[in-house]
Design a protein around this motif. Structure first.
Motif, PDB file in Angstrom:
ATOM      1  N   GLU A  45      -2.076  -3.072   8.115  1.00  0.00           N
ATOM      2  CA  GLU A  45      -3.328  -3.322   8.818  1.00  0.00           C
ATOM      3  C   GLU A  45      -3.929  -2.113   9.526  1.00  0.00           C
ATOM      4  N   SER A  46      -3.104  -1.253  10.064  1.00  0.00           N
ATOM      5  CA  SER A  46      -3.649  -0.120  10.806  1.00  0.00           C
ATOM      6  C   SER A  46      -4.401   0.848   9.888  1.00  0.00           C
ATOM      7  N   LEU A  87      -4.231   7.280   4.719  1.00  0.00           N
ATOM      8  CA  LEU A  87      -4.178   6.668   6.036  1.00  0.00           C
ATOM      9  C   LEU A  87      -5.635   6.465   6.438  1.00  0.00           C
ATOM     10  N   GLY A  88      -6.103   5.260   6.297  1.00  0.00           N
ATOM     11  CA  GLY A  88      -7.517   4.984   6.475  1.00  0.00           C
ATOM     12  C   GLY A  88      -7.777   4.128   7.689  1.00  0.00           C
ATOM     13  N   THR A  89      -8.669   3.174   7.528  1.00  0.00           N
ATOM     14  CA  THR A  89      -9.097   2.370   8.669  1.00  0.00           C
ATOM     15  C   THR A  89      -8.796   0.895   8.437  1.00  0.00           C
ATOM     16  N   LEU A  90      -8.894   0.177   9.534  1.00  0.00           N
ATOM     17  CA  LEU A  90      -8.697  -1.262   9.485  1.00  0.00           C
ATOM     18  C   LEU A  90      -9.732  -1.928   8.561  1.00  0.00           C
ATOM     19  N   ARG A  91     -10.969  -1.441   8.598  1.00  0.00           N
ATOM     20  CA  ARG A  91     -12.009  -2.008   7.736  1.00  0.00           C
ATOM     21  C   ARG A  91     -11.680  -1.817   6.253  1.00  0.00           C
ATOM     22  N   LEU A  97      -8.531  -4.387   5.576  1.00  0.00           N
ATOM     23  CA  LEU A  97      -8.864  -5.805   5.755  1.00  0.00           C
ATOM     24  C   LEU A  97     -10.148  -6.176   5.013  1.00  0.00           C
ATOM     25  N   GLY A  98     -11.051  -5.227   4.884  1.00  0.00           N
ATOM     26  CA  GLY A  98     -12.324  -5.496   4.221  1.00  0.00           C
ATOM     27  C   GLY A  98     -12.289  -5.146   2.750  1.00  0.00           C
ATOM     28  N   GLY A 155      -4.722  -9.933  12.011  1.00  0.00           N
ATOM     29  CA  GLY A 155      -5.180 -10.020  10.628  1.00  0.00           C
ATOM     30  C   GLY A 155      -4.741 -11.306   9.947  1.00  0.00           C
ATOM     31  N   GLN A 198      -3.912   1.117  18.646  1.00  0.00           N
ATOM     32  CA  GLN A 198      -3.401  -0.174  18.195  1.00  0.00           C
ATOM     33  C   GLN A 198      -1.924  -0.263  18.527  1.00  0.00           C
ATOM     34  N   HIS A 210      -9.074  -9.855  13.168  1.00  0.00           N
ATOM     35  CA  HIS A 210      -9.292  -8.408  13.190  1.00  0.00           C
ATOM     36  C   HIS A 210     -10.444  -7.990  12.279  1.00  0.00           C
ATOM     37  N   LEU A 211     -10.539  -8.625  11.099  1.00  0.00           N
ATOM     38  CA  LEU A 211     -11.657  -8.274  10.213  1.00  0.00           C
ATOM     39  C   LEU A 211     -12.992  -8.666  10.852  1.00  0.00           C
ATOM     40  N   VAL A 237     -13.809  -5.961  13.451  1.00  0.00           N
ATOM     41  CA  VAL A 237     -14.251  -4.678  12.901  1.00  0.00           C
ATOM     42  C   VAL A 237     -15.615  -4.855  12.224  1.00  0.00           C
ATOM     43  N   GLY A 275      -4.042  10.610  10.504  1.00  0.00           N
ATOM     44  CA  GLY A 275      -3.296   9.365  10.355  1.00  0.00           C
ATOM     45  C   GLY A 275      -4.223   8.173  10.387  1.00  0.00           C
ATOM     46  N   PHE A 276      -3.662   7.017  10.669  1.00  0.00           N
ATOM     47  CA  PHE A 276      -4.465   5.780  10.647  1.00  0.00           C
ATOM     48  C   PHE A 276      -5.580   5.855  11.698  1.00  0.00           C
ATOM     49  N   ALA A 277      -6.708   5.220  11.383  1.00  0.00           N
ATOM     50  CA  ALA A 277      -7.840   5.299  12.305  1.00  0.00           C
ATOM     51  C   ALA A 277      -8.266   3.925  12.830  1.00  0.00           C
ATOM     52  N   THR A 278      -7.535   2.888  12.478  1.00  0.00           N
ATOM     53  CA  THR A 278      -7.826   1.500  12.899  1.00  0.00           C
ATOM     54  C   THR A 278      -9.330   1.205  12.871  1.00  0.00           C
TER      55      THR A 278
END
Lengths: 258, 308
Positions: free
Chosen positions: A51-52, A78-82, A85-86, A130, B32, B108-109, B112, B188-191
């Protein structure tokens, strides 16, 4: 006979539901161990999605959080939540999603929000995260949980994440794109799946040495029973070794004593 | 919106918080769980005592819980409050259970997507989550409209959920690198941070490293968020401690556990935690000096390097 714990068999049985090449949306805890175990054994080409924002990491033992760097090791992105999840999940590209919660009801609905009244909670739980998104959009849903009566009420106090809501066509009527996800609830007593005719949970397989009666006694509703009910295959020594030595070597999630 | 011209925005943390955080404002929180929470910024908000805040985020964890525990939060809108393996966010949970904290629950979706609407300058975003669940049955009772289900105009008969845009008054994030103009590199991750920051009226960025603008211009594709979206830049090494910062340091489980023990105990024990580690520290450096020795910092940095 192999020495193993029921918790270990739960992880291995959950891993068996994952196929090679699956895109798997996973959090932490036993689902993470199950996915890592599947990747290490029969599903080397599965794609972890976290999810992160991590996509296809080669997970190091043993992450304790979705933001744990161990869960990002050598990811392809390593991307985004969008994005996860999207663009992967809601877009329809996730095969398997793990869910967890305090309550699972007869239709496979999950509550991770509140025990008691929403406006005046007895216990406030973390919330959807999520979870609602996974339950809405993954093609196959997996739940790993201890089998206790209070965890399996006839009806959740609050439906955080949709199972089959209240009948076989309810998801379609509600407007969910995945109308009939496959479902496996792996517990320390049994594996329950959705009966297609009624959309209710039924006992599909029993853990070794467990009876249908035992499952009934520990379930807050009357579960249906598949015919025939099969037995969960015990693990072999190599599977137990991999799990203990490579997947959770520090015993973060697995209790080692049988 | 902040000035779009490229002017240096490097200020002290005190100044940044005093300038952009106000009593009654809405605050977007980055990070997060145990990763990259803007702890330094949040400690400063608590020291300055800006009250009556509305908090926005996806997962809200230790930084939100500190603000709630300090009595500064009126309302939270998020997908979760928790610290996973370290337990729930105890102040948040108690506030909801005893009715002193208002919450609006989304997935969460959905959250965002609300930031996405905010950053795109449109009033709402459609989602296909939430349908059939009690997230569409219950709301905070605040009178604010939580969502609207519509019929898809291009596919009549198909329900679609619209969720409202969020545009926080100020977001506070901690990142790996920023330049003096406010160009941000998240590693790294950007949430949810890219969407949340671009949706915010102002953003305070604390960073591990302050880099030259020339470095940004040499590798512009590495820029996660360009300067028009950033109001203040604060050079604050270890600014996410005790949560982790990818490529810099691992989380400190012992310190998180200590916070959780105080938060679980509440009352005097929690008050003592705030007194000792927030109010009793003139700056975040003071706090770091109290709880995280140079040896410990080396260990946490080495643990991160070993994972890369």
């Amino acid at each position: 006979m192999t020495d193993y714990t029921l918790q270990e068999l739960m992880v291995i049985e959950a891993a068996r539901q994952i196929r090679d090449g699956d895109v798997v949306f996973v959090g932490t805890g036993l689902p993470l161990l199950a996915t890592a175990f599947a990747q290490r054994t029969h599903a080397p080409n599965l794609c972890f999605v976290v999810e992160s924002g991590a996509i296809a990491p080669l997970v190091l033992p043993t992450p304790i959080s979705v933001s744990d760097p161990r869960l990002m090791h050598r990811a392809v992105r390593l991307g985004t939540l969008r994005e996860v999840l999207g663009c992967l999940l809601q877009r329809g590209l996730v095969d398997v999603g793990f869910l967890g919660g305090a309550q699972i009801d007869r239709f496979g609905n999950i509550n991770s929000t509140v025990i008691g009244d929403y406006a005046k909670p007895t216990v406030r739980l973390p919330g959807s995260g999520g979870g609602n998104d996974i339950a809405s959009h993954a093609k196959r849903l997996l739940i790993v949980t201890r089998h206790e009566k209070r965890r399996f009420p006839p009806r959740c106090d609050y439906i955080t994440s949709p199972g089959y809501l209240n009948g076989p066509d309810a998801r379609a009527k509600a407007g969910l794109k995945v109308t009939h996800p496959s479902f496996a609830v792996v517990t320390d007593l049994a594996v329950l799946e959705i009966d297609p005719a009624t959309a209710q949970l039924r006992i599909a397989r029993l853990m070794p040495g467990v009876s249908v009666e035992q499952v009934r006694k520990n379930t807050g509703f009357e579960p249906l029973v598949a015919h025939p009910v099969r037995s969960v295959e015990p693990p072999n020594p190599e599977q137990v070794r991999i799990l203990r030595e490579e997947i959770d070597p520090n015993g973060i999630y697995l209790k080692q004593s049988p | 919106m902040q000035a779009l011209e490229a002017t240096p925005k490097v200020v002290s943390l005190k100044e940044a918080v005093a300038r952009f955080v106000r009593t009654g404002c809405s605050v977007g929180l980055g990070g997060q769980n145990i990763g990259r929470c803007a702890m330094a910024g949040i400690h400063e908000v608590i020291r300055q005592g800006h009250r009556d805040l509305t908090i926005y985020g996806c997962n809200l964890s230790i930084s939100m819980d500190l603000l709630v525990g300090a009595g500064l939060v009126r309302r939270c809108e998020s997908g979760t409050g928790n610290l996973e393996r370290f337990g729930t966010t105890f102040c948040w949970r108690r506030g909801i259970e005893n009715g002193t904290l208002e919450v609006e629950d989304y997935s969460h979706l959905a959250m965002v997507s609300r930031f996405l609407a905010g950053e795109m300058g449109v009033p709402f975003m459609p989602v296909k989550s939430l349908l059939g669940s009690d997230l569409l049955t219950y709301s905070s009772g605040s009178g604010l409209k939580k969502f609207q289900v519509i019929d898809n105009p291009w596919n009549p008969g198909e329900p679609v959920v619209l969720v409202p845009a969020v545009t926080p008054d100020v977001s506070i994030i901690h990142v790996q690198k920023a330049d003096p103009l406010g160009n941000v590199i998240i590693e790294g991750f950007a949430t949810h941070e890219p969407e949340m920051v671009r949706a915010s009226r102002h953003t305070i960025v604390t960073c591990e490293e302050l880099v030259e603008t020339d470095q940004i211009r040499r590798d512009p594709e590495r820029t996660t968020i360009p300067y028009p979206h950033v109001s203040a830049v604060v050079h604050q090494p270890w600014g996410a401690y005790p949560t982790s910062t990818y490529r810099y340091y691992d989380y400190d489980g012992d310190e998180i556990t200590r916070y959780q023990a105080a938060a679980r105990a509440s009352g005097g024990a929690y008050r003592r935690y705030l007194d000792d580690y927030v109010y009793g520290c003139a700056s975040f450096e003071d706090y770091l000096d109290k709880v995280c020795s140079p040896t410990r910092r080396e260990e946490l940095a080495a643990a991160m390097q070993a994972m890369l």
